[in-house]
Design an enzyme around this catalytic site. Sequence first.
Site, PDB file in Angstrom:
ATOM      1  N   HIS A 311     134.217  13.322  16.625  1.00 44.89           N
ATOM      2  CA  HIS A 311     135.165  12.981  15.442  1.00 44.89           C
ATOM      3  C   HIS A 311     135.626  14.263  15.099  1.00 44.89           C
ATOM      4  CE1 HIS A 311     136.199  11.710  11.514  1.00 44.89           C
ATOM      5  NE2 HIS A 311     135.952  10.309  11.902  1.00 44.89           N
ATOM      6  N   ASP A 369     132.369   3.579  15.241  1.00 44.55           N
ATOM      7  CA  ASP A 369     132.755   2.563  16.253  1.00 44.55           C
ATOM      8  C   ASP A 369     131.754   2.321  17.266  1.00 44.55           C
ATOM      9  OD1 ASP A 369     135.627   4.251  15.871  1.00 44.55           O
ATOM     10  OD2 ASP A 369     135.609   2.162  15.494  1.00 44.55           O
TER      11      ASP A 369
END
Length: 434
Positions: A311, A369
């Site tokens: 991320h 996700d």
Amino acid sequence: MKSELKESGVISLSNAGKTAEFPIFKATHGPDVYDIRTLYKQTGAFTFDPGFTSTASCESKITFIDGDEGVLLYRGYPIDQLAENSDFIEVAYLLLNGELPKENELKEFEHSITMHTMVHEQLKNFYSGFRRDAHPMAIMVGVVGALSAFYHDSTDIADPKQRLIATHRMIAKMPTIAAMAYKYSIGQPFVFPKNDLDYTSNFMRMCFAVPAEDYDCNKVLCDALDKIFILHMDHEQNASTSTVRLAGSSGANPFACIAAGIASLWGPAHGGANEAALNMLEEIGSVERIPEFIERAKDKNDPFRLMGFGHRVYKNYDPRAKVMRTACHEVLDALGVRDEPLLQVAMELERIALEDDYFVEKKLYPNIDFYSGITLRALGFPTDMFTVLFALARTVGWIAQWSEMLEDPNQKIGRPRQIYTGAPKRDYIAIDGR
Ligand code: SDX
């Protein structure tokens, strides 16, 4: 939004015997900022920050993320507390208005959203223009952008009343438009919203009900999806939210701005990662093949990345992934598919990746996700609908950030500069002289 930038000091920049000074503004949480708005005027130079890794594009009071500590707050409330104790409509109110609603405020807000869930009957014509196998995100970009052709009474962004109607219309119609995209792709008739259902149950029914029989939404599954929507609602100035803000800064209407956000979210490095993560798990197929893919992810010459890992901001476990992981197990238990093979691959992949030196030193943790794809597939959604659900939930954050941007006294049209390294100025040469 009332700007509350508090100066806490000054920073100076010296170069070639000249010194420029810039105010420092103190944050409630997280990094302070250097106000460099006069940098070019004082120094004749620009900053250089592709990807905006060290740039605050705006002042915002909506969401706070601490990437090192794995913290996510919506208007100051920790995401795990909201996911556990609240629901979609209440968190939507919180993001839009800044405070948790009193009972009457919540009832009024929910009624207004419910009264906007139907779409103009002519909007259906857009769907028949797409091939049945069109990716639902392509349909979403097209149909949401087309809303500005139908709702002229809520496109004047200077009018707070019209902004409010557009905000409620956007939040209310996204589930209907998304469900229609799904129904169109499987050749089933569209299902109208029902006003006696809550937001998420209404969406599940519009997706999975058929005229031939009654449909009752499984409460465990609807609650899990409601939680997933809360987790996806907002996330500070991510790529798609920044897209919405930039589009809105030119005065574009809210429907066009949200369509731009949907387009940006579609990318596999962003909202498309849940679809890509599930496709990756299916490609890995078995626990035995995980090492081969871990090696590929480390290979600089191989474009393969572990989808659902890493991320830009979180250098710790994504707090949403923790809640997502629990919701995933709850759904699989409720459906009696606990030994779902992909879950076994996902759990083993997570265990290995969290121990592997490459991922540990680069602080690549599972993100939201990683588990959402497995959960959404278990809920009955096809893989190409995953990012549509992300867009449905993120519409609340997009529209809240869009409203905040328009009310920000410091807001201007977004217009970044560049460093030019192209050809030096030169004269045109006629073709016979080249
Ligand atoms: C979302 O911004 C948001 O808030 C987004 C989001 C939201 O709610 O809006 O949280 C939603 O988009 C989550 C992210 C979903 N994307 C994926 O899961 C795709 C896989 N992840 C990567 O593409 C990547 O991690 C990004 C795009 C998410 C972040 O990219 P960065 O900022 O370039 O990653 P980084 O600088 O932290 O990378 C550090 C290093 C790099 O290697 P070096 O150049 O230092 O050698 O780690 C490597 C990267 O190559 N790396 C990975 C990796 N992610 C980063 N290597 C293998 N697999 C990965 N997944």
